[in-house]
Design a protein around this motif. Structure first.
Motif, mmCIF file in Angstrom:
data_model
loop_
_atom_site.group_PDB
_atom_site.id
_atom_site.type_symbol
_atom_site.label_atom_id
_atom_site.label_comp_id
_atom_site.label_asym_id
_atom_site.label_seq_id
_atom_site.Cartn_x
_atom_site.Cartn_y
_atom_site.Cartn_z
ATOM 1 N N ALA A 11 -13.283 0.222 40.276
ATOM 2 C CA ALA A 11 -13.714 -1.171 40.142
ATOM 3 C C ALA A 11 -14.740 -1.531 41.214
ATOM 4 O O ALA A 11 -15.705 -2.269 40.950
ATOM 5 N N THR A 12 -14.549 -1.014 42.419
ATOM 6 C CA THR A 12 -15.468 -1.326 43.529
ATOM 7 C C THR A 12 -16.860 -0.773 43.260
ATOM 8 O O THR A 12 -17.870 -1.485 43.429
ATOM 9 N N VAL A 13 -16.948 0.492 42.840
ATOM 10 C CA VAL A 13 -18.285 1.056 42.623
ATOM 11 C C VAL A 13 -18.976 0.383 41.437
ATOM 12 O O VAL A 13 -20.197 0.184 41.460
ATOM 13 N N ARG A 14 -18.215 0.002 40.452
ATOM 14 C CA ARG A 14 -18.829 -0.691 39.316
ATOM 15 C C ARG A 14 -19.336 -2.064 39.719
ATOM 16 O O ARG A 14 -20.403 -2.502 39.290
ATOM 17 N N GLU A 15 -18.594 -2.745 40.555
ATOM 18 C CA GLU A 15 -19.035 -4.058 41.050
ATOM 19 C C GLU A 15 -20.339 -3.941 41.841
ATOM 20 O O GLU A 15 -21.234 -4.798 41.720
ATOM 21 N N LEU A 16 -20.473 -2.868 42.634
ATOM 22 C CA LEU A 16 -21.617 -2.713 43.518
ATOM 23 C C LEU A 16 -22.788 -1.972 42.880
ATOM 24 O O LEU A 16 -23.831 -1.802 43.521
ATOM 25 N N GLY A 17 -22.630 -1.513 41.648
ATOM 26 C CA GLY A 17 -23.708 -0.787 40.991
ATOM 27 C C GLY A 17 -23.872 0.641 41.490
ATOM 28 O O GLY A 17 -24.970 1.193 41.475
ATOM 29 N N ILE A 18 -22.762 1.239 41.912
ATOM 30 C CA ILE A 18 -22.761 2.610 42.402
ATOM 31 C C ILE A 18 -22.252 3.523 41.292
ATOM 32 O O ILE A 18 -21.243 3.228 40.653
ATOM 33 N N GLY A 19 -22.921 4.630 41.059
ATOM 34 C CA GLY A 19 -22.473 5.569 40.039
ATOM 35 C C GLY A 19 -21.234 6.323 40.477
ATOM 36 O O GLY A 19 -20.949 6.454 41.672
ATOM 37 N N PHE A 20 -20.493 6.830 39.494
ATOM 38 C CA PHE A 20 -19.267 7.593 39.792
ATOM 39 C C PHE A 20 -19.422 9.006 39.249
ATOM 40 O O PHE A 20 -19.729 9.208 38.072
ATOM 41 N N VAL A 21 -19.186 9.995 40.119
ATOM 42 C CA VAL A 21 -19.238 11.408 39.751
ATOM 43 C C VAL A 21 -17.830 11.979 39.860
ATOM 44 O O VAL A 21 -17.195 11.878 40.917
ATOM 45 N N ALA A 22 -17.347 12.557 38.772
ATOM 46 C CA ALA A 22 -15.966 13.046 38.716
ATOM 47 C C ALA A 22 -15.916 14.546 38.959
ATOM 48 O O ALA A 22 -16.408 15.333 38.141
ATOM 49 N N PHE A 23 -15.312 14.950 40.102
ATOM 50 C CA PHE A 23 -15.100 16.381 40.300
ATOM 51 C C PHE A 23 -13.702 16.769 39.815
ATOM 52 O O PHE A 23 -12.838 15.924 39.634
ATOM 53 N N SER A 24 -13.495 18.048 39.588
ATOM 54 C CA SER A 24 -12.259 18.567 38.989
ATOM 55 C C SER A 24 -11.879 17.776 37.736
ATOM 56 O O SER A 24 -10.742 17.345 37.589
ATOM 57 N N PRO A 25 -12.819 17.576 36.806
ATOM 58 C CA PRO A 25 -12.536 16.752 35.631
ATOM 59 C C PRO A 25 -11.546 17.385 34.666
ATOM 60 O O PRO A 25 -11.011 16.693 33.785
ATOM 61 N N LEU A 26 -11.272 18.666 34.845
ATOM 62 C CA LEU A 26 -10.293 19.351 34.002
ATOM 63 C C LEU A 26 -8.988 19.598 34.755
ATOM 64 O O LEU A 26 -8.223 20.503 34.421
ATOM 65 N N GLY A 27 -8.730 18.754 35.757
ATOM 66 C CA GLY A 27 -7.491 18.920 36.516
ATOM 67 C C GLY A 27 -7.421 20.278 37.181
ATOM 68 O O GLY A 27 -6.371 20.919 37.196
ATOM 69 N N ARG A 28 -8.558 20.722 37.746
ATOM 70 C CA ARG A 28 -8.688 22.049 38.377
ATOM 71 C C ARG A 28 -8.360 23.157 37.376
ATOM 72 O O ARG A 28 -7.764 24.180 37.721
ATOM 73 N N GLY A 29 -8.778 22.927 36.149
ATOM 74 C CA GLY A 29 -8.630 23.927 35.103
ATOM 75 C C GLY A 29 -7.389 23.794 34.263
ATOM 76 O O GLY A 29 -7.276 24.397 33.185
ATOM 77 N N PHE A 30 -6.439 22.974 34.699
ATOM 78 C CA PHE A 30 -5.163 22.852 34.007
ATOM 79 C C PHE A 30 -5.344 22.336 32.575
ATOM 80 O O PHE A 30 -4.709 22.815 31.625
#
Length: 322
Positions: free
Chosen positions: A191-210
């Motif tokens: 919510a904070t980054v969206r309010e401030l106009g900051i992009g979000f980059v998701a690492f480990s998007p597969l739950g570290r492969g799980f």
């Protein structure tokens, strides 16, 4: 691969990126020839947002990318990070977010990457002993010097994000985010980054492969795979988490896709940029196909029901040393 605006500071990236860490460290055996081929194939198919860090090796992953993509530098968006203080021989000294080390680190990363500018430079972890304002102030100086185009933080709190953004506009915040790790939805980071106009980059998007469905027991991991040391990958927790993976797999089958692709499509539907890591061309191409999957409201509701916040057994990281 389509492109998207990452944040509000003028940076455009491929909708899905490539996390390069596993090509050099942490996830079992390495094969430089295949890693180089994978990096080049990523650029060929439009996955041009490449993520690394000086800590990956240390330095080895940055050097690999410099060797593999040096002649294609103009085709990629290059992101790297600093936080742990390293001597030039790789000796580590713990976190150091001080201005002096920040400037030393960026110069070394530029040298290892074989470039004169970094597109997105992150503070990998906020140093609790150094005000985030000092760290970001040094990064702002890098921008003014032309060494860095955009800056960001990784794994920061809402308060740290706000304080940093007040010093110099942040382009991106990177944090772990997947169907197994949804904390950023509940601790107000997203919510904070969206309010401030900051992009979000998701690492480990597969739950570290799980969430790929390919890990069903501890022995599926190589003996030197760092995931063996994570709480989520104990035999007991693997067994518990497989129940969630099976639900995601069933939803994926109903859509005619794989659990990996469904998981990435779910993240793309959250308007974030996932950077799945892989060291093989086959998985790279498979992951990229997720960008073509449309999920409707019913799909998203079913996924939320199958993998709600807090569903995963075991912590995502080791407990901090005391």
């Amino acid at each position: 691969m389509k492109t998207v605006a990452l944040g509000s500071q003028g940076l455009t990236v491929s909708a899905e990126g490539l996390g390069a860490m596993g090509m050099s460290v942490w996830y079992g055996p390495r094969d430089e020839r295949e890693a180089v081929a994978t990096l080049n194939r990523a650029v060929d198919i439009g996955v041009t947002f490449i993520d690394t860090a000086e800590a990956y090796g240390p330095f080895e992953n940055e050097k690999l990318i410099g060797r593999a993509l040096g002649k294609r530098r103009h085709e990629i968006t290059l992101a790297t990070k600093f936080a742990t203080e390293f001597d030039d021989d790789g000796t580590a000294h713990g976190l150091n977010g001080g201005a002096a080390y920040a400037h030393r680190a960026v110069d070394r990363s530029l040298r290892h990457l074989g470039t004169d500018v970094i597109d997105l430079y992150y503070l990998h972890r906020v140093d609790p002993r150094v005000p985030v304002e000092e760290s970001v102030g040094a990064m702002a100086e890098m921008v003014r010097a032309g060494k860095v185009r955009h800056i960001g933080l990784s794994e920061a709190t809402p308060d740290q994000i706000r304080r940093a953004h007040a010093v110099h506009p942040l382009t991106a915040l990177q944090s772990e985010y997947s169907l197994f790790s949804r904390d950023v939805e509940h601790n107000t980071v997203l919510a904070t980054v969206r309010e401030l106009g900051i992009g979000f980059v998701a690492f480990s998007p597969l739950g570290r492969g799980f969430l790929s469905g390919k890990i069903t027991r501890r022995d599926d991991l190589a003996p030197d795979d760092a995931r063996r040391g994570l709480p989520r990958f104990t035999e007991e927790n693997i067994a518990a988490n497989l129940a969630v993976v099976h639900k995601v797999t069933e939803l994926a089958a109903a859509k005619g896709v794989t659990p990996t692709q469904l998981t990435l499509a779910w993240l793309l539907a959250q308007d974030v940029v996932p950077i799945p890591g892989t060291k093989r061309r086959t998985y790279l191409e498979h992951n990229a196909e997720a960008a073509e999957i449309h999920l409707g409201a019913e799909d998203l509701a079913a996924i939320d029901a199958a993998a709600p916040h807090g569903i995963a057994a075991g912590a995502r990281e080791r407990p901090p040393h005391t």
